[in-house]
Design a protein around this motif. Sequence first.
Motif, PDB file in Angstrom:
ATOM      1  N   TRP A   1       0.850  -1.196   0.000  1.00  0.00           N
ATOM      2  CA  TRP A   1       0.000   0.000   0.000  1.00  0.00           C
ATOM      3  C   TRP A   1       0.879   1.237   0.000  1.00  0.00           C
ATOM      4  O   TRP A   1       1.700   1.417   0.907  1.00  0.00           O
ATOM      5  CB  TRP A   1      -0.891   0.033   1.245  1.00  0.00           C
ATOM      6  N   ASP A   2       0.655   2.059  -0.978  1.00  0.00           N
ATOM      7  CA  ASP A   2       1.440   3.285  -1.131  1.00  0.00           C
ATOM      8  C   ASP A   2       0.614   4.431  -0.520  1.00  0.00           C
ATOM      9  O   ASP A   2      -0.232   5.017  -1.193  1.00  0.00           O
ATOM     10  CB  ASP A   2       1.680   3.456  -2.644  1.00  0.00           C
ATOM     11  N   ILE A   3       0.850   4.659   0.752  1.00  0.00           N
ATOM     12  CA  ILE A   3       0.058   5.674   1.466  1.00  0.00           C
ATOM     13  C   ILE A   3       1.020   6.621   2.178  1.00  0.00           C
ATOM     14  O   ILE A   3       1.711   6.210   3.123  1.00  0.00           O
ATOM     15  CB  ILE A   3      -0.895   5.032   2.504  1.00  0.00           C
ATOM     16  N   PRO A   4       1.101   7.884   1.741  1.00  0.00           N
ATOM     17  CA  PRO A   4       2.003   8.814   2.421  1.00  0.00           C
ATOM     18  C   PRO A   4       1.654   8.943   3.902  1.00  0.00           C
ATOM     19  O   PRO A   4       0.488   8.826   4.283  1.00  0.00           O
ATOM     20  CB  PRO A   4       1.769  10.140   1.685  1.00  0.00           C
ATOM     21  N   ASN A   5       2.657   9.178   4.704  1.00  0.00           N
ATOM     22  CA  ASN A   5       2.456   9.229   6.159  1.00  0.00           C
ATOM     23  C   ASN A   5       2.034  10.622   6.635  1.00  0.00           C
ATOM     24  O   ASN A   5       2.208  10.949   7.794  1.00  0.00           O
ATOM     25  CB  ASN A   5       3.758   8.790   6.859  1.00  0.00           C
ATOM     26  N   ASN A   6       1.495  11.414   5.754  1.00  0.00           N
ATOM     27  CA  ASN A   6       1.074  12.762   6.164  1.00  0.00           C
ATOM     28  C   ASN A   6      -0.203  12.708   6.981  1.00  0.00           C
ATOM     29  O   ASN A   6      -1.078  11.907   6.701  1.00  0.00           O
ATOM     30  CB  ASN A   6       0.742  13.626   4.947  1.00  0.00           C
ATOM     31  N   LYS A   7      -0.271  13.592   7.963  1.00  0.00           N
ATOM     32  CA  LYS A   7      -1.504  13.754   8.731  1.00  0.00           C
ATOM     33  C   LYS A   7      -2.036  15.159   8.466  1.00  0.00           C
ATOM     34  O   LYS A   7      -1.246  16.095   8.331  1.00  0.00           O
ATOM     35  CB  LYS A   7      -1.239  13.601  10.232  1.00  0.00           C
ATOM     36  N   THR A   8      -3.338  15.282   8.383  1.00  0.00           N
ATOM     37  CA  THR A   8      -3.924  16.602   8.168  1.00  0.00           C
ATOM     38  C   THR A   8      -3.852  17.408   9.463  1.00  0.00           C
ATOM     39  O   THR A   8      -3.601  16.859  10.543  1.00  0.00           O
ATOM     40  CB  THR A   8      -5.415  16.487   7.772  1.00  0.00           C
ATOM     41  N   ARG A   9      -4.119  18.709   9.330  1.00  0.00           N
ATOM     42  CA  ARG A   9      -4.115  19.560  10.521  1.00  0.00           C
ATOM     43  C   ARG A   9      -5.156  19.063  11.528  1.00  0.00           C
ATOM     44  O   ARG A   9      -4.901  19.020  12.726  1.00  0.00           O
ATOM     45  CB  ARG A   9      -4.438  20.995  10.091  1.00  0.00           C
ATOM     46  N   ALA A  10      -6.305  18.640  11.031  1.00  0.00           N
ATOM     47  CA  ALA A  10      -7.357  18.148  11.936  1.00  0.00           C
ATOM     48  C   ALA A  10      -6.882  16.903  12.682  1.00  0.00           C
ATOM     49  O   ALA A  10      -7.180  16.726  13.868  1.00  0.00           O
ATOM     50  CB  ALA A  10      -8.618  17.833  11.143  1.00  0.00           C
TER      51      ALA A  10
ATOM     52  N   LEU B   1     -15.397   5.216  14.321  1.00  0.00           N
ATOM     53  CA  LEU B   1     -16.577   6.072  14.512  1.00  0.00           C
ATOM     54  C   LEU B   1     -17.106   6.552  13.157  1.00  0.00           C
ATOM     55  O   LEU B   1     -18.306   6.481  12.877  1.00  0.00           O
ATOM     56  CB  LEU B   1     -16.155   7.259  15.387  1.00  0.00           C
ATOM     57  N   LEU B   2     -16.194   7.010  12.310  1.00  0.00           N
ATOM     58  CA  LEU B   2     -16.603   7.504  10.988  1.00  0.00           C
ATOM     59  C   LEU B   2     -17.165   6.379  10.118  1.00  0.00           C
ATOM     60  O   LEU B   2     -17.922   6.623   9.190  1.00  0.00           O
ATOM     61  CB  LEU B   2     -15.413   8.167  10.276  1.00  0.00           C
ATOM     62  N   HIS B   3     -16.798   5.152  10.441  1.00  0.00           N
ATOM     63  CA  HIS B   3     -17.270   3.979   9.687  1.00  0.00           C
ATOM     64  C   HIS B   3     -18.597   3.451  10.253  1.00  0.00           C
ATOM     65  O   HIS B   3     -19.124   2.447   9.792  1.00  0.00           O
ATOM     66  CB  HIS B   3     -16.206   2.886   9.742  1.00  0.00           C
TER      67      HIS B   3
ATOM     68  N   SER C   1     -14.188  16.225  19.077  1.00  0.00           N
ATOM     69  CA  SER C   1     -14.245  17.197  17.979  1.00  0.00           C
ATOM     70  C   SER C   1     -14.826  16.550  16.716  1.00  0.00           C
ATOM     71  O   SER C   1     -15.588  17.177  15.973  1.00  0.00           O
ATOM     72  CB  SER C   1     -12.857  17.787  17.779  1.00  0.00           C
ATOM     73  N   VAL C   2     -14.490  15.275  16.474  1.00  0.00           N
ATOM     74  CA  VAL C   2     -15.064  14.578  15.312  1.00  0.00           C
ATOM     75  C   VAL C   2     -16.572  14.426  15.501  1.00  0.00           C
ATOM     76  O   VAL C   2     -17.357  14.601  14.564  1.00  0.00           O
ATOM     77  CB  VAL C   2     -14.379  13.206  15.131  1.00  0.00           C
ATOM     78  N   LEU C   3     -16.963  14.119  16.727  1.00  0.00           N
ATOM     79  CA  LEU C   3     -18.396  13.922  17.005  1.00  0.00           C
ATOM     80  C   LEU C   3     -19.198  15.190  16.706  1.00  0.00           C
ATOM     81  O   LEU C   3     -20.328  15.128  16.218  1.00  0.00           O
ATOM     82  CB  LEU C   3     -18.594  13.555  18.479  1.00  0.00           C
ATOM     83  N   LYS C   4     -18.591  16.361  16.992  1.00  0.00           N
ATOM     84  CA  LYS C   4     -19.295  17.635  16.755  1.00  0.00           C
ATOM     85  C   LYS C   4     -19.609  17.804  15.283  1.00  0.00           C
ATOM     86  O   LYS C   4     -20.609  18.411  14.920  1.00  0.00           O
ATOM     87  CB  LYS C   4     -18.390  18.786  17.204  1.00  0.00           C
ATOM     88  N   ASP C   5     -18.732  17.282  14.422  1.00  0.00           N
ATOM     89  CA  ASP C   5     -18.914  17.486  12.974  1.00  0.00           C
ATOM     90  C   ASP C   5     -19.726  16.375  12.311  1.00  0.00           C
ATOM     91  O   ASP C   5     -19.941  16.417  11.103  1.00  0.00           O
ATOM     92  CB  ASP C   5     -17.541  17.571  12.287  1.00  0.00           C
ATOM     93  N   LEU C   6     -20.101  15.370  13.090  1.00  0.00           N
ATOM     94  CA  LEU C   6     -20.835  14.251  12.453  1.00  0.00           C
ATOM     95  C   LEU C   6     -22.265  14.631  12.090  1.00  0.00           C
ATOM     96  O   LEU C   6     -22.920  15.341  12.836  1.00  0.00           O
ATOM     97  CB  LEU C   6     -20.845  13.039  13.379  1.00  0.00           C
TER      98      LEU C   6
END
Length: 273
Positions: free
Chosen positions: A189-198, A243-245, A268-273
């Motif tokens: 799996w070619d997945i960059p290890n970057n994380k978003t600001r969130a 949770l998102l799944h 914080s994720v729950l607030k945006d769901l």
Amino acid sequence: MSDESQMIGERVRLELGDAIAGMRALPNSSFDLAIADPPYGASTRGRWRLDREHTLPGFGGGWQMAAHSWDRLGGVAGFELTLAWLCELKRLVKPTGSLWIHATYHNSGIVNVACQILGLEIINEVVWFKRNAFPNLSARRLTASHETILWAHTGGDRREYYFNYAEVKAREFPEDALKTPGKQLRTVWDIPNNKTRAERKFGGHPTQKPLRLTQRMLLISARPGGRLLVPFAGSGTELVAGLLHGMDCVGFEIDPDYAQAARQRIQSVLKDL
Ligand SMILES: C[S@@+](CC[C@H](N)C(=O)[O-])C[C@H]1O[C@@H](n2cnc3c(N)ncnc32)[C@H](O)[C@@H]1O
């Protein structure tokens, strides 16, 4: 801590404490999936001398070395610990479910042998290729640019584990140069290890995994509505992905600061769901 105070919203429970002790209190076959990102034993007690004389042209400075007390693990004790938490995962995950286990060369051999001793059939060994891997500071080794992930199940010869084959095959992962839509997903799996600001907003964890890596595991092996077990929660990546799944999630984290950061992240994720 009461059961209620460990709940974050209605679907996630995060327990502060030792995962093995916590899992021992849970009933048999009560989960559909487990994702374990355990201590790798990659940390060192060695004192690194990375002063101005130690430079790698083009790579700047200000490095943080891996030296986390929770990540010191090795020898027979490391093997016994691995067997202990894998035993619990085996007991807790239904035969129709499966387990994902992260590793690097420090512990991948131990995890593989432990799975075989416990009769956990390895479905695949995935190589997570990190094309933006951190350079090797000592300049005495190759740049480690992959981790291994074992996908295993508890169901023996009957092989009842869930595999969302058709959707995975059809799916496009734009960042992954090795996946063509309509072709089977490979074990690299070619997945960059970057994380978003969130993903990093509530504090960077030293071994935090990118959300999309975990999301790929869930796409492959998890049904929405199922129950996800995360023994080593860290910054909460796997709990957020679950949770998102649409899953109910139970996690453990021994470090109060990481547990607090994970809790805030999930809230914080729950607030945006
Ligand atoms: C490799 S990190 C997990 C990182 C996580 N996947 C993420 O994306 O943030 C392992 C975590 O396990 C925790 N840990 C170590 N031993 C533990 C134990 N016995 N019980 C519960 N948590 C433990 C560490 O504090 C660390 O945060």
